[in-house]
Design a protein around this motif. Structure first.
Motif, PDB file in Angstrom:
ATOM      1  N   CYS A  38     -13.886  68.203 -12.066  1.00 59.70           N
ATOM      2  CA  CYS A  38     -13.674  68.666 -13.444  1.00 59.70           C
ATOM      3  C   CYS A  38     -14.545  69.891 -13.745  1.00 59.70           C
ATOM      4  O   CYS A  38     -15.517  70.172 -13.051  1.00 59.70           O
ATOM      5  N   CYS A  60     -18.366  69.066 -14.237  1.00 58.07           N
ATOM      6  CA  CYS A  60     -19.131  68.784 -13.017  1.00 58.07           C
ATOM      7  C   CYS A  60     -19.332  70.040 -12.177  1.00 58.07           C
ATOM      8  O   CYS A  60     -20.394  70.252 -11.597  1.00 58.07           O
ATOM      9  N   CYS A 115     -14.391  61.429 -10.343  1.00 58.39           N
ATOM     10  CA  CYS A 115     -14.257  62.874 -10.519  1.00 58.39           C
ATOM     11  C   CYS A 115     -14.534  63.629  -9.219  1.00 58.39           C
ATOM     12  O   CYS A 115     -13.791  64.541  -8.861  1.00 58.39           O
ATOM     13  N   CYS A 143     -19.288  64.521 -17.703  1.00 59.84           N
ATOM     14  CA  CYS A 143     -18.057  64.615 -16.900  1.00 59.84           C
ATOM     15  C   CYS A 143     -16.806  64.414 -17.767  1.00 59.84           C
ATOM     16  O   CYS A 143     -16.784  63.609 -18.688  1.00 59.84           O
ATOM     17  N   LEU A 144     -15.752  65.178 -17.460  1.00 60.35           N
ATOM     18  CA  LEU A 144     -14.525  65.114 -18.262  1.00 60.35           C
ATOM     19  C   LEU A 144     -13.468  64.176 -17.683  1.00 60.35           C
ATOM     20  O   LEU A 144     -12.485  63.859 -18.335  1.00 60.35           O
ATOM     21  N   SER A 145     -13.653  63.758 -16.415  1.00 59.32           N
ATOM     22  CA  SER A 145     -12.653  62.888 -15.786  1.00 59.32           C
ATOM     23  C   SER A 145     -12.858  61.446 -16.219  1.00 59.32           C
ATOM     24  O   SER A 145     -13.982  61.032 -16.505  1.00 59.32           O
TER      25      SER A 145
HETATM   26 ZN   LIG Z   1     -16.534  65.465 -13.553  1.00 58.83          ZN
END
Ligand SMILES: [Zn+2]
Length: 296
Positions: free
Chosen positions: A61, A64, A57, A51-53
Protein backbone atom coordinates in the motif's frame (compact mmCIF):
# COMPACT_ATOMS: atom_id res chain seq x y z
CA UNK A 1 4.19 -7.60 12.21
CA UNK A 2 7.11 -7.99 14.64
CA UNK A 3 8.39 -11.17 12.94
CA UNK A 4 11.96 -9.93 13.00
CA UNK A 5 11.90 -8.65 16.56
CA UNK A 6 13.23 -10.87 19.35
CA UNK A 7 11.70 -11.02 22.83
CA UNK A 8 8.86 -9.24 24.61
CA UNK A 9 6.22 -11.50 23.10
CA UNK A 10 3.45 -10.40 25.51
CA UNK A 11 3.86 -6.77 24.53
CA UNK A 12 3.93 -7.65 20.83
CA UNK A 13 0.78 -9.72 21.27
CA UNK A 14 -0.94 -6.90 23.16
CA UNK A 15 -0.13 -4.32 20.48
CA UNK A 16 -1.19 -6.64 17.70
CA UNK A 17 -4.50 -7.38 19.38
CA UNK A 18 -5.19 -3.72 20.04
CA UNK A 19 -4.87 -3.00 16.31
CA UNK A 20 -7.02 -5.99 15.35
CA UNK A 21 -9.73 -4.99 17.80
CA UNK A 22 -9.40 -1.30 16.88
CA UNK A 23 -8.70 -0.41 20.50
CA UNK A 24 -5.59 1.64 20.01
CA UNK A 25 -4.85 4.31 22.60
CA UNK A 26 -3.75 7.90 21.94
CA UNK A 27 -0.58 7.67 24.01
CA UNK A 28 1.90 5.00 25.01
CA UNK A 29 5.01 4.95 27.13
CA UNK A 30 7.48 2.19 26.28
CA UNK A 31 9.90 1.67 29.18
CA UNK A 32 12.96 -0.58 29.35
CA UNK A 33 16.75 -0.71 29.17
CA UNK A 34 18.61 0.27 25.98
CA UNK A 35 18.94 -2.18 23.14
CA UNK A 36 15.91 -4.45 23.61
CA UNK A 37 13.84 -3.39 20.65
CA UNK A 38 11.55 -0.65 21.99
CA UNK A 39 12.09 1.61 19.01
CA UNK A 40 11.84 -1.18 16.43
CA UNK A 41 8.58 -2.37 17.97
CA UNK A 42 7.24 1.20 18.13
CA UNK A 43 8.02 1.70 14.44
CA UNK A 44 6.45 -1.61 13.40
CA UNK A 45 3.39 -0.77 15.49
CA UNK A 46 3.15 2.66 13.87
CA UNK A 47 3.58 1.25 10.37
CA UNK A 48 0.80 -1.25 10.94
CA UNK A 49 -1.56 1.40 12.29
CA UNK A 50 -0.91 3.61 9.27
CA UNK A 51 -1.24 0.77 6.74
CA UNK A 52 -4.13 1.13 4.27
CA UNK A 53 -4.63 -2.56 3.45
CA UNK A 54 -7.15 -4.66 5.28
CA UNK A 55 -4.66 -7.48 5.73
CA UNK A 56 -1.41 -9.03 4.45
CA UNK A 57 -0.19 -5.79 2.98
CA UNK A 58 3.46 -6.87 2.64
CA UNK A 59 4.49 -3.31 1.79
CA UNK A 60 2.13 -2.93 -1.17
CA UNK A 61 0.00 0.00 0.00
CA UNK A 62 1.00 3.64 -0.43
CA UNK A 63 1.36 4.12 3.29
CA UNK A 64 3.75 1.19 3.81
CA UNK A 65 5.81 2.17 0.77
CA UNK A 66 6.18 5.74 2.04
CA UNK A 67 6.91 4.45 5.52
CA UNK A 68 9.69 2.16 4.29
CA UNK A 69 11.28 4.95 2.30
CA UNK A 70 11.07 7.19 5.39
CA UNK A 71 8.87 9.69 3.62
CA UNK A 72 5.57 9.13 5.37
CA UNK A 73 3.95 12.53 5.93
CA UNK A 74 1.86 11.24 8.85
CA UNK A 75 4.75 9.80 10.80
CA UNK A 76 7.73 11.33 12.56
CA UNK A 77 10.35 10.37 15.13
CA UNK A 78 11.56 13.08 17.47
CA UNK A 79 15.07 12.58 18.85
CA UNK A 80 16.96 14.59 21.50
CA UNK A 81 18.59 17.76 20.23
CA UNK A 82 21.95 17.40 21.99
CA UNK A 83 21.40 16.23 25.55
CA UNK A 84 17.74 17.06 25.82
CA UNK A 85 14.42 17.27 24.04
CA UNK A 86 13.55 20.94 24.18
CA UNK A 87 10.24 22.69 24.55
CA UNK A 88 10.56 24.13 21.01
CA UNK A 89 10.69 20.62 19.57
CA UNK A 90 7.49 19.73 21.41
CA UNK A 91 5.78 22.99 20.32
CA UNK A 92 6.70 22.25 16.72
CA UNK A 93 5.23 18.77 17.06
CA UNK A 94 2.08 20.15 18.66
CA UNK A 95 1.59 22.52 15.76
CA UNK A 96 2.01 19.76 13.17
CA UNK A 97 -0.03 17.15 14.96
CA UNK A 98 -3.14 19.34 14.67
CA UNK A 99 -3.03 19.14 10.87
CA UNK A 100 -5.09 16.32 9.42
CA UNK A 101 -3.23 13.22 8.18
CA UNK A 102 -2.47 13.09 4.45
CA UNK A 103 -2.19 9.44 3.47
CA UNK A 104 -3.52 7.47 6.43
CA UNK A 105 -6.34 8.04 8.86
CA UNK A 106 -3.87 8.48 11.73
CA UNK A 107 -0.93 10.65 12.54
CA UNK A 108 1.80 9.13 14.68
CA UNK A 109 4.71 10.62 16.56
CA UNK A 110 7.42 8.63 18.33
CA UNK A 111 9.45 10.56 20.88
CA UNK A 112 12.65 8.59 21.38
CA UNK A 113 14.76 8.88 24.54
CA UNK A 114 11.84 10.84 25.85
CA UNK A 115 13.10 10.89 29.44
CA UNK A 116 15.40 13.57 28.05
CA UNK A 117 12.47 15.97 27.70
CA UNK A 118 13.04 18.96 29.92
CA UNK A 119 10.40 19.57 32.58
CA UNK A 120 9.06 22.46 30.48
CA UNK A 121 8.88 20.18 27.46
CA UNK A 122 6.99 17.55 29.45
CA UNK A 123 4.54 20.09 30.79
CA UNK A 124 4.02 21.40 27.30
CA UNK A 125 3.44 17.89 25.92
CA UNK A 126 0.85 17.30 28.60
CA UNK A 127 -1.63 19.57 26.81
CA UNK A 128 -1.59 17.28 23.77
CA UNK A 129 -1.82 14.14 25.88
CA UNK A 130 -4.86 15.56 27.65
CA UNK A 131 -6.67 16.61 24.49
CA UNK A 132 -5.16 14.81 21.52
CA UNK A 133 -6.64 15.33 18.05
CA UNK A 134 -8.87 12.36 17.36
CA UNK A 135 -6.44 10.94 14.74
CA UNK A 136 -3.22 11.44 16.76
CA UNK A 137 -1.09 8.83 18.47
CA UNK A 138 2.05 9.54 20.48
CA UNK A 139 4.51 6.84 21.53
CA UNK A 140 7.06 7.85 24.15
CA UNK A 141 10.14 5.66 24.45
CA UNK A 142 12.31 5.83 27.53
CA UNK A 143 14.70 3.94 29.76
CA UNK A 144 14.05 5.57 33.13
CA UNK A 145 10.45 5.79 34.27
CA UNK A 146 11.26 7.92 37.30
CA UNK A 147 12.24 10.85 35.07
CA UNK A 148 8.69 11.28 33.76
CA UNK A 149 6.15 13.54 35.41
CA UNK A 150 3.33 11.58 37.07
CA UNK A 151 0.88 13.62 35.04
CA UNK A 152 2.52 12.33 31.82
CA UNK A 153 2.52 8.74 33.04
CA UNK A 154 -1.11 8.83 34.06
CA UNK A 155 -2.07 9.79 30.48
CA UNK A 156 -0.18 6.93 28.84
CA UNK A 157 -0.54 3.20 28.54
CA UNK A 158 2.76 2.14 30.10
CA UNK A 159 4.39 -0.98 28.69
CA UNK A 160 7.43 -2.38 30.51
CA UNK A 161 9.88 -4.10 28.18
CA UNK A 162 11.90 -7.02 29.54
CA UNK A 163 15.57 -7.73 28.85
CA UNK A 164 16.04 -10.42 26.21
CA UNK A 165 16.44 -13.92 27.69
CA UNK A 166 19.92 -15.45 27.39
CA UNK A 167 18.91 -18.24 25.02
CA UNK A 168 17.43 -15.84 22.47
CA UNK A 169 20.38 -13.50 22.85
CA UNK A 170 22.83 -16.36 22.30
CA UNK A 171 20.91 -17.51 19.24
CA UNK A 172 20.77 -13.99 17.83
CA UNK A 173 24.54 -13.48 18.08
CA UNK A 174 25.40 -16.94 16.81
CA UNK A 175 22.98 -16.61 13.87
CA UNK A 176 24.10 -13.15 12.84
CA UNK A 177 27.82 -13.03 13.58
CA UNK A 178 30.78 -15.32 13.28
CA UNK A 179 30.85 -16.09 17.00
CA UNK A 180 30.02 -19.54 18.30
CA UNK A 181 29.73 -21.24 21.69
CA UNK A 182 28.90 -18.16 23.72
CA UNK A 183 29.06 -19.14 27.39
CA UNK A 184 27.08 -17.94 30.39
CA UNK A 185 29.91 -15.65 31.54
CA UNK A 186 29.88 -13.84 28.22
CA UNK A 187 26.11 -13.51 28.23
CA UNK A 188 26.43 -11.59 31.49
CA UNK A 189 28.34 -8.91 29.61
CA UNK A 190 25.37 -8.33 27.32
CA UNK A 191 22.87 -7.89 30.18
CA UNK A 192 19.90 -8.96 28.15
CA UNK A 193 20.39 -6.25 25.55
CA UNK A 194 20.70 -6.94 21.82
CA UNK A 195 22.19 -3.46 21.41
CA UNK A 196 24.90 -4.21 23.95
CA UNK A 197 25.58 -7.61 22.42
CA UNK A 198 26.16 -6.00 19.01
CA UNK A 199 28.40 -3.31 20.50
CA UNK A 200 30.39 -5.56 22.79
CA UNK A 201 30.60 -8.86 20.92
CA UNK A 202 34.14 -8.09 19.78
CA UNK A 203 35.28 -7.09 23.24
CA UNK A 204 34.55 -10.26 25.10
CA UNK A 205 38.15 -10.84 26.15
CA UNK A 206 38.52 -7.30 27.52
CA UNK A 207 35.41 -7.73 29.59
CA UNK A 208 36.64 -11.05 30.94
CA UNK A 209 39.80 -9.27 32.05
CA UNK A 210 37.73 -6.76 33.98
CA UNK A 211 35.83 -9.55 35.65
CA UNK A 212 39.08 -11.26 36.63
CA UNK A 213 40.42 -7.99 38.05
CA UNK A 214 37.32 -7.52 40.20
CA UNK A 215 37.40 -11.07 41.50
CA UNK A 216 41.01 -10.61 42.56
CA UNK A 217 40.47 -7.20 44.10
CA UNK A 218 40.97 -8.56 47.62
CA UNK A 219 43.88 -10.83 46.71
CA UNK A 220 46.26 -8.47 44.90
CA UNK A 221 48.04 -5.30 45.98
CA UNK A 222 47.01 -1.94 44.57
CA UNK A 223 49.84 -1.74 42.02
CA UNK A 224 48.80 -5.07 40.53
CA UNK A 225 45.19 -3.96 40.37
CA UNK A 226 46.12 -0.74 38.58
CA UNK A 227 48.22 -2.74 36.11
CA UNK A 228 45.34 -5.10 35.46
CA UNK A 229 43.06 -2.13 34.82
CA UNK A 230 44.81 -0.85 31.71
CA UNK A 231 41.75 -1.88 29.76
CA UNK A 232 39.65 0.62 31.72
CA UNK A 233 42.12 3.44 31.07
CA UNK A 234 42.04 2.62 27.37
CA UNK A 235 38.25 2.49 27.11
CA UNK A 236 37.17 6.06 27.62
CA UNK A 237 34.71 5.80 24.71
CA UNK A 238 32.67 3.06 26.31
CA UNK A 239 33.29 3.72 29.94
CA UNK A 240 29.60 3.76 30.89
CA UNK A 241 29.08 0.24 29.52
CA UNK A 242 32.15 -0.89 31.43
CA UNK A 243 31.00 0.73 34.66
CA UNK A 244 27.60 -0.90 34.29
CA UNK A 245 29.29 -4.23 33.76
CA UNK A 246 31.51 -3.67 36.79
CA UNK A 247 28.35 -3.17 38.84
CA UNK A 248 26.83 -6.38 37.51
CA UNK A 249 29.89 -8.29 38.73
CA UNK A 250 29.98 -6.40 42.04
CA UNK A 251 26.33 -7.20 42.63
CA UNK A 252 27.15 -10.86 42.19
CA UNK A 253 30.15 -10.64 44.50
CA UNK A 254 28.14 -8.78 47.11
CA UNK A 255 25.83 -11.79 47.39
CA UNK A 256 28.87 -13.73 48.56
CA UNK A 257 30.33 -11.01 50.70
CA UNK A 258 28.86 -7.80 52.10
CA UNK A 259 32.09 -5.82 51.62
CA UNK A 260 31.42 -5.45 47.89
CA UNK A 261 28.17 -3.57 48.44
CA UNK A 262 29.90 -0.24 49.03
CA UNK A 263 31.92 -0.67 45.84
CA UNK A 264 28.68 -0.35 43.89
CA UNK A 265 28.21 3.14 45.34
CA UNK A 266 31.78 3.99 44.42
CA UNK A 267 31.05 3.05 40.81
CA UNK A 268 27.85 5.11 40.83
CA UNK A 269 29.77 8.12 42.18
CA UNK A 270 32.36 7.66 39.47
CA UNK A 271 29.61 7.76 36.83
CA UNK A 272 28.37 11.05 38.27
CA UNK A 273 31.84 12.55 38.39
CA UNK A 274 32.53 11.57 34.79
CA UNK A 275 29.24 13.10 33.71
CA UNK A 276 30.39 16.31 35.38
CA UNK A 277 33.51 16.22 33.21
CA UNK A 278 36.01 15.37 35.92
CA UNK A 279 39.47 14.28 34.78
CA UNK A 280 39.10 10.80 33.35
CA UNK A 281 42.29 9.11 34.59
CA UNK A 282 41.89 10.63 38.02
CA UNK A 283 38.31 9.38 38.31
CA UNK A 284 39.36 5.85 37.37
CA UNK A 285 42.32 5.95 39.77
CA UNK A 286 40.09 7.12 42.58
CA UNK A 287 37.53 4.46 41.84
CA UNK A 288 40.07 1.62 41.85
CA UNK A 289 41.80 2.97 44.93
CA UNK A 290 38.54 3.33 46.85
CA UNK A 291 37.18 -0.05 45.78
CA UNK A 292 40.42 -1.73 46.70
CA UNK A 293 40.33 0.03 50.08
CA UNK A 294 36.78 -1.23 50.70
CA UNK A 295 37.55 -4.90 50.21
CA UNK A 296 41.00 -5.13 51.79
ZN1 LIG B 1 0.36 -1.36 4.06
Amino acid sequence: MFEKVIGNSKIKEYLKTSIEQKKVSHSYLFIGIEGIGKKIIAKEFAKEMLCLSEKNCANTCKSCIEFESQNHPDFEIIEPDGNSIKIDQIREMQRKIQEKPIISDKKIYIINDSQKMTKEAQNCLLKTLEEPPEFAIIILIGSNESLFLDTIKSRCIILHFEPIDNNSLKKFIEDNYDIKNIDAETLKIFQGSIGKAIDLKDKISEYSQIEKMLKELDKKDLIEIVNMSKIIYDSKEEIYSILEYINVILLELSKLHYKYTKCINIVENTKERLKNNSNYDMCIDNMLFNMWGEVN
